[in-house]
Design a protein around this motif. Sequence first.
Motif, PDB file in Angstrom:
ATOM      1  N   HIS A   1      16.934 -44.070   6.927  1.00  0.00           N
ATOM      2  CA  HIS A   1      16.165 -42.866   6.270  1.00  0.00           C
ATOM      3  C   HIS A   1      15.758 -41.584   7.229  1.00  0.00           C
ATOM      4  O   HIS A   1      14.788 -40.852   6.987  1.00  0.00           O
ATOM      5  N   VAL A   2      16.966 -41.237   7.789  1.00  0.00           N
ATOM      6  CA  VAL A   2      17.202 -40.286   8.523  1.00  0.00           C
ATOM      7  C   VAL A   2      17.870 -39.028   8.254  1.00  0.00           C
ATOM      8  O   VAL A   2      17.599 -37.941   8.189  1.00  0.00           O
ATOM      9  N   LEU A   3      19.252 -39.558   8.026  1.00  0.00           N
ATOM     10  CA  LEU A   3      20.225 -38.691   7.527  1.00  0.00           C
ATOM     11  C   LEU A   3      19.859 -37.609   6.383  1.00  0.00           C
ATOM     12  O   LEU A   3      20.174 -36.416   6.204  1.00  0.00           O
ATOM     13  N   GLU A   4      19.208 -38.360   5.519  1.00  0.00           N
ATOM     14  CA  GLU A   4      18.901 -37.572   4.264  1.00  0.00           C
ATOM     15  C   GLU A   4      17.886 -36.476   4.511  1.00  0.00           C
ATOM     16  O   GLU A   4      17.743 -35.520   3.690  1.00  0.00           O
ATOM     17  N   HIS A   5      17.418 -36.339   5.812  1.00  0.00           N
ATOM     18  CA  HIS A   5      16.375 -35.328   6.140  1.00  0.00           C
ATOM     19  C   HIS A   5      16.805 -34.394   7.120  1.00  0.00           C
ATOM     20  O   HIS A   5      16.154 -33.375   7.689  1.00  0.00           O
ATOM     21  N   LEU A   6      18.123 -34.430   7.517  1.00  0.00           N
ATOM     22  CA  LEU A   6      18.720 -33.507   8.290  1.00  0.00           C
ATOM     23  C   LEU A   6      19.598 -32.449   7.887  1.00  0.00           C
ATOM     24  O   LEU A   6      20.117 -32.919   6.837  1.00  0.00           O
ATOM     25  N   ALA A   7      19.506 -31.132   8.309  1.00  0.00           N
ATOM     26  CA  ALA A   7      20.411 -30.230   7.551  1.00  0.00           C
ATOM     27  C   ALA A   7      22.037 -30.491   7.711  1.00  0.00           C
ATOM     28  O   ALA A   7      22.606 -29.956   6.770  1.00  0.00           O
ATOM     29  N   ASP A   8      22.267 -31.321   8.615  1.00  0.00           N
ATOM     30  CA  ASP A   8      23.598 -31.797   8.740  1.00  0.00           C
ATOM     31  C   ASP A   8      23.896 -32.911   9.215  1.00  0.00           C
ATOM     32  O   ASP A   8      22.928 -33.352  10.271  1.00  0.00           O
ATOM     33  N   TYR A   9      24.527 -33.998   8.704  1.00  0.00           N
ATOM     34  CA  TYR A   9      24.530 -35.297   9.428  1.00  0.00           C
ATOM     35  C   TYR A   9      25.567 -35.548  10.423  1.00  0.00           C
ATOM     36  O   TYR A   9      25.770 -36.250  11.130  1.00  0.00           O
ATOM     37  N   GLU A  10      26.538 -34.369  10.803  1.00  0.00           N
ATOM     38  CA  GLU A  10      27.886 -34.784  11.454  1.00  0.00           C
ATOM     39  C   GLU A  10      27.332 -35.113  12.966  1.00  0.00           C
ATOM     40  O   GLU A  10      27.783 -36.003  13.546  1.00  0.00           O
TER      41      GLU A  10
END
Length: 123
Positions: A35-44
């Motif tokens: 449940h972290v990547l959904e909250h980031l401006a960019d996942y890369e």
Amino acid sequence: LVDSAKKSNVNVIYGDFTQSLPLYEKDYDVVYIRHVLEHLADYEFALTEAIRLGKREVLVIFFIPPIDAEEHEINYAFYENAFIYHNKYSDERLKDFLFKNDRVDKINTQIFEKEIVYHILLK
């Protein structure tokens, strides 16, 4: 949470997954991201860092499943003086990005209740 874990003698560090973490490459058998990547401006950057740290595998659990679309849906709202992201990533673009990393061997996806798990096996 970090302070609470330390009081219980759990070895933890506080870090920002959008920057390089002060940890050694391939030092962890499993890197677990839930449940972290959904909250980031960019996942890369976060995924690249997770792969750098992982020795065998990276587990990424999404509560907002990746979508069958060519483009990501980047959604954010202003809440309590901060931007809150609830992103929907393109499954195809996400996997294409992962396979560009020489260390990624295989990606398995699984559904557990309402969550989607990317099980990324490393070389």
